[in-house]
Write a protein that holds these residues in place. Structure first.
Motif, short mmCIF file in Angstrom:
data_model
loop_
_atom_site.label_atom_id
_atom_site.label_comp_id
_atom_site.label_asym_id
_atom_site.label_seq_id
_atom_site.Cartn_x
_atom_site.Cartn_y
_atom_site.Cartn_z
N SER A 166 0.43 -12.58 5.25
CA SER A 166 0.50 -12.40 6.65
C SER A 166 -0.78 -13.31 7.51
O SER A 166 -0.39 -13.97 8.58
CB SER A 166 0.27 -10.99 7.12
OG SER A 166 1.27 -10.45 6.66
N LYS A 167 -1.98 -13.08 6.90
CA LYS A 167 -3.04 -13.60 7.55
C LYS A 167 -3.43 -15.14 7.24
O LYS A 167 -3.80 -15.69 7.87
CB LYS A 167 -4.18 -12.60 7.39
CG LYS A 167 -3.93 -11.08 7.47
CD LYS A 167 -3.72 -10.81 8.88
CE LYS A 167 -3.37 -9.30 9.19
NZ LYS A 167 -3.54 -8.93 10.59
N PHE A 212 -9.68 0.31 8.26
CA PHE A 212 -8.46 0.02 8.90
C PHE A 212 -7.79 1.26 9.16
O PHE A 212 -7.35 2.21 8.30
CB PHE A 212 -7.31 -0.92 7.68
CG PHE A 212 -5.96 -1.32 8.13
CD1 PHE A 212 -6.02 -1.94 9.46
CD2 PHE A 212 -4.96 -0.97 7.48
CE1 PHE A 212 -4.65 -2.32 10.18
CE2 PHE A 212 -3.79 -1.55 7.99
CZ PHE A 212 -3.90 -2.23 9.00
N ASN A 243 -11.52 -5.28 7.43
CA ASN A 243 -11.18 -5.10 8.94
C ASN A 243 -11.64 -3.70 9.26
O ASN A 243 -11.11 -2.70 8.42
CB ASN A 243 -9.47 -5.35 8.99
CG ASN A 243 -9.05 -5.09 10.17
OD1 ASN A 243 -10.01 -4.74 11.38
ND2 ASN A 243 -7.78 -4.68 10.44
N LEU A 279 0.90 -1.33 -0.03
CA LEU A 279 -0.12 0.12 -0.04
C LEU A 279 0.86 1.16 -0.24
O LEU A 279 0.62 2.16 -0.61
CB LEU A 279 -1.01 0.04 1.23
CG LEU A 279 -1.97 -1.02 1.25
CD1 LEU A 279 -2.79 -1.12 2.60
CD2 LEU A 279 -3.07 -0.81 0.06
N PRO A 307 -5.50 -8.70 2.21
CA PRO A 307 -4.78 -9.94 2.71
C PRO A 307 -5.69 -10.69 3.48
O PRO A 307 -5.26 -12.04 3.82
CB PRO A 307 -4.03 -8.94 3.97
CG PRO A 307 -4.78 -7.76 4.36
CD PRO A 307 -5.46 -7.51 2.88
N ASN A 311 -11.20 -2.40 1.00
CA ASN A 311 -10.68 -3.71 1.67
C ASN A 311 -11.61 -4.67 2.05
O ASN A 311 -12.70 -4.41 2.62
CB ASN A 311 -10.12 -3.26 3.29
CG ASN A 311 -9.82 -4.52 3.97
OD1 ASN A 311 -10.15 -4.22 5.32
ND2 ASN A 311 -9.05 -5.17 3.88
C1 LIG Z 1 -6.80 -4.35 6.30
C2 LIG Z 1 -5.43 -4.80 6.45
N1 LIG Z 1 -4.73 -4.21 5.47
C3 LIG Z 1 -3.17 -4.40 5.72
C4 LIG Z 1 -2.93 -4.93 6.80
C5 LIG Z 1 -1.19 -5.02 6.95
O1 LIG Z 1 -0.87 -6.46 6.51
P1 LIG Z 1 0.55 -6.82 6.53
O2 LIG Z 1 0.73 -7.60 7.64
O3 LIG Z 1 0.47 -7.82 5.32
O4 LIG Z 1 1.31 -5.85 6.05
C6 LIG Z 1 -3.58 -5.37 7.80
C7 LIG Z 1 -3.00 -5.76 9.22
O5 LIG Z 1 -3.66 -5.91 10.02
C8 LIG Z 1 -5.01 -5.10 7.62
O6 LIG Z 1 -5.87 -5.58 8.54
#
Ligand SMILES: Cc1ncc(COP(=O)(O)O)c(C=O)c1O
Length: 393
Positions: free
Chosen positions: A243-244, A131, A179, A110, A215, A175
């Motif tokens: 990551s997730k 987020f 989140n 991003l 993600p 997103n």
């Molecule tokens: C909506 C959203 N975008 C981006 C990220 C960042 O993820 P990354 O760990 O892959 O940088 C997160 C992490 O919590 C998130 O919830």
């Protein structure tokens, strides 16, 4: 003052989140970590799948020369090819390695995208609840995040987005799965958003991009599908990570992909490759690139998160909480029974339950529960959730 005013302001704006974190640390020291029910962080609690561990071992054992050296800022060509091949199926569109850049997580992606797009004062529109970091990411590059409310069920409000577009708008950032709400945007709404951006782009006289932060794409429930953004709008860019879905948030590996049909694709990709370098990432971590290349499509066992979601939703519904059941991600965003969500979250803290006020996500009157925790945390917190609800309902 030794630090920049801007950073100082951000620090004070987010200070209640820090206070909560500090409060959590204090409560854990006082009562023992096992007696505090911590739902505050979106840090996956499942171990990475066996495919990841096997690929990691193999990558570590590889003793070929040059494996730890600098590489193109965009990443290893064979890794970008593997990601492109996977995206071809996912997006139902032919993609090549040239349209993919490996990044330091979705956050890195991003920041690279925004660095390449924004001039000072440019605006990014994003729905809330959303987020919290987006505001800071836009600010990192001189931009301004303009938030617009989602609808009551947290789906996209296309009218609100339309009203927010100005000559300064550069992109809309969505997103999905979301989140903090767990909502997935329908293909129909994304196509409408694409149409809007096409028309508004003509009006303002420049391309309006659609950035899709995904993600949580693989963490979905009840057979839900996350529509491919590339088919919905040609001027679109994906930011994502591992990551997730494979629980490797600490390894900082992700990617961005530019729609193969984007009008200024070469400029975008050139700008983003440069941004990856000059933001100081240089390139995504070498070892992790090699690992994820060989396990495209892998994920943790999503049925475990489904079980946690159901445990939480059933328990909270019995206590009288109101919420939209999440279709994806691992967050629940219930209404607080009193308007002041910070006060409500503090009341939960007295029961040793740590959550985050919705105000932190642009959603006052709600609170966020991250359910990427042990089942026992959900089960043992339920009497506390019930007592606090009974106090305020
Ligand atoms: C909506 C959203 N975008 C981006 C990220 C960042 O993820 P990354 O760990 O892959 O940088 C997160 C992490 O919590 C998130 O919830």
């Amino acid at each position: 003052m030794t630090i920049a005013n801007y950073i100082s302001q951000i620090l004070s704006r987010s200070s209640w989140i820090r206070r909560m974190f500090e409060e959590g640390t204090r409560l854990k020291a006082k009562h023992g970590a096992g007696n505090v029910y911590d739902f505050s962080l979106g840090n996956p609690n499942l171990e990475p799948p066996h495919e990841f561990k096997a690929a990691l071992q193999q990558a570590v054992m590889n003793s070929a020369a040059g494996l730890h050296a600098y590489m193109p800022n965009t990443g290893y060509p064979h890794v970008r090819q593997a990601v492109a091949d996977y995206l071809c199926q996912e997006q139902k569109m032919p993609l090549t390695a040239n349209e993919v850049i490996m990044t330091c997580g979705a956050a890195g992606a991003l920041n690279v995208i925004l660095k390449a797009l924004l001039d000072p004062g440019d605006e990014i529109i994003s729905p809330v609840p959303g987020f919290v970091e987006y505001t800071f990411y836009a600010g990192n590059h001189g931009g301004i995040l303009k938030t617009v409310p989602a609808r009551a069920d947290f789906t996209l409000d296309i009218g609100a987005i339309s009203a927010a577009v100005t000559a300064k708008t550069k992109a809309v950032l969505v997103n999905s799965p979301n989140n903090p709400t767990g909502q997935i945007y329908s293909e129909e709404s994304l196509v409408k958003l694409g149409m809007l951006l096409k028309n508004k782009g003509k009006e303002v006289g420049h391309t309006l991009y659609l950035i899709s932060d995904e993600p949580y794409r693989k963490i979905v429930y009840d057979g839900s599908k996350v529509p491919g953004i590339f088919k919905c709008y040609p001027e679109s860019i994906i930011a994502s990570s591992y990551s997730k879905d494979i629980s490797i948030a600490g390894e900082r590996i992700g990617f961005l992909a530019v729609n193969p049909q984007a009008a200024f694709k070469a400029e975008l990709l050139g700008g983003m490759a440069l941004a990856n370098r000059i933001l100081g990432f240089v390139n995504a971590p070498a070892l992790m690139q090699r690992v994820v290349a060989s396990i495209q499509g892998a994920s943790v066992d999503i049925s475990v998160y489904t079980r946690k979601r159901d445990l939480l939703c059933d328990g909270l519904a019995d206590c009288g909480y109101q919420f939209v059941k999440p279709s994806g991600a691992f967050y629940l965003f219930p209404k607080t029974p009193l308007p002041d969500d910070v006060q409500f979250v503090q009341a939960l803290q007295e029961e040793l339950i740590l959550t985050v006020p919705g105000s932190g996500f642009g959603g006052p009157g709600y609170f966020r529960i991250a359910f990427c925790v042990d089942d026992s945390t959900i089960i043992n917190a339920m009497p506390g959730f019930k007592r606090v609800m009974e106090k305020y309902k």
